[in-house]
Motif scaffolding. Structure first.
Motif, mmCIF file in Angstrom:
data_model
loop_
_atom_site.group_PDB
_atom_site.id
_atom_site.type_symbol
_atom_site.label_atom_id
_atom_site.label_comp_id
_atom_site.label_asym_id
_atom_site.label_seq_id
_atom_site.Cartn_x
_atom_site.Cartn_y
_atom_site.Cartn_z
ATOM 1 N N PHE A 132 0.947 -1.139 -0.038
ATOM 2 C CA PHE A 132 -0.124 0.062 -0.125
ATOM 3 C C PHE A 132 1.036 1.141 0.085
ATOM 4 N N LYS A 133 2.124 1.366 0.748
ATOM 5 C CA LYS A 133 2.943 2.513 0.679
ATOM 6 C C LYS A 133 3.274 2.507 -0.602
ATOM 7 N N ARG A 134 3.915 1.628 -1.174
ATOM 8 C CA ARG A 134 4.669 1.633 -2.690
ATOM 9 C C ARG A 134 3.610 2.244 -3.435
ATOM 10 N N ALA A 135 2.510 1.726 -3.587
ATOM 11 C CA ALA A 135 1.330 2.385 -4.202
ATOM 12 C C ALA A 135 1.214 3.904 -4.316
ATOM 13 N N GLU A 136 0.825 4.122 -2.790
ATOM 14 C CA GLU A 136 0.926 5.470 -2.451
ATOM 15 C C GLU A 136 2.172 6.152 -3.212
ATOM 16 N N MET A 137 3.138 5.899 -2.690
ATOM 17 C CA MET A 137 4.482 6.627 -3.316
ATOM 18 C C MET A 137 4.467 6.828 -4.873
ATOM 19 N N GLU A 138 4.347 5.861 -5.604
ATOM 20 C CA GLU A 138 4.039 5.661 -7.008
ATOM 21 C C GLU A 138 3.098 6.655 -7.498
ATOM 22 N N ALA A 139 2.074 6.537 -6.882
ATOM 23 C CA ALA A 139 0.735 7.509 -7.307
ATOM 24 C C ALA A 139 1.199 8.930 -6.897
ATOM 25 N N LEU A 140 2.146 9.238 -5.860
ATOM 26 C CA LEU A 140 2.386 10.621 -5.682
ATOM 27 C C LEU A 140 3.654 11.087 -6.403
ATOM 28 N N GLY A 141 4.066 10.121 -6.897
ATOM 29 C CA GLY A 141 5.600 10.448 -7.643
ATOM 30 C C GLY A 141 5.387 10.768 -9.258
ATOM 31 N N LYS A 142 6.701 10.619 -9.699
ATOM 32 C CA LYS A 142 6.568 10.845 -11.319
ATOM 33 C C LYS A 142 5.707 9.611 -11.818
ATOM 34 N N LYS A 143 4.791 10.039 -13.038
ATOM 35 C CA LYS A 143 4.230 9.110 -13.648
ATOM 36 C C LYS A 143 4.922 8.051 -14.193
#
Length: 132
Positions: free
Chosen positions: A60-71
């Motif tokens: 979940f944390k990884r997905a959050e970081m990917e969603a908030l980061g560079k596409k």
């Protein structure tokens, strides 16, 4: 520190069955217990899955970081671990929450705690020497 004791030697936390050691977690997943696999990411995955009861939180944390980061950018395991660790440092979100939280609250004759009070845990105060 997440690796003060090697995974193969670390005991299960006192509140869990003795089968919930890091070694058992590695073995259940077919991961050899060796220095090269005893990573911070695997140790955090064990903690989240077996000691905290939140097996999906790492992803979940990884997905959050990917969603908030560079596409399109993939976030690696070490980055996820670093994000958790940053939350525990001074000014971090987890530490700030814990500084303001109550470990237990008694309202009337009812005690509210996160987790439970059992004969094994009542009166237990962990030392800094515990490997968790």
């Amino acid at each position: 520190e997440m690796k003060s004791v090697a995974a193969g030697d670390a005991p299960a936390p006192f509140w869990l069955e003795s089968t919930r050691t890091p070694r058992a977690w590695f073995e259940r997943r077919g991961i050899p217990v060796a220095p090269e696999t005893d990573t911070r990411a695997n140790r955090l995955l064990w903690m989240l899955h077996d000691t905290l009861g939140c097996p999906g939180t790492f992803e979940f944390k990884r997905a959050e970081m990917e969603a908030l980061g560079k596409k399109g950018r993939v976030v690696g395991d070490d980055e996820v671990v670093r994000a958790f660790m940053e939350g525990l440092r001074p000014g971090g979100c987890y530490l700030e929450y814990l500084k303001h939280a109550d470990i237990a609250v008694r309202l009337g004759n009812t005690l509210f705690v996160h987790g439970a009070v059992s004969p094994r845990s009542a009166g237990f105060v962990p030392t800094l020497a515990l490997p968790f």
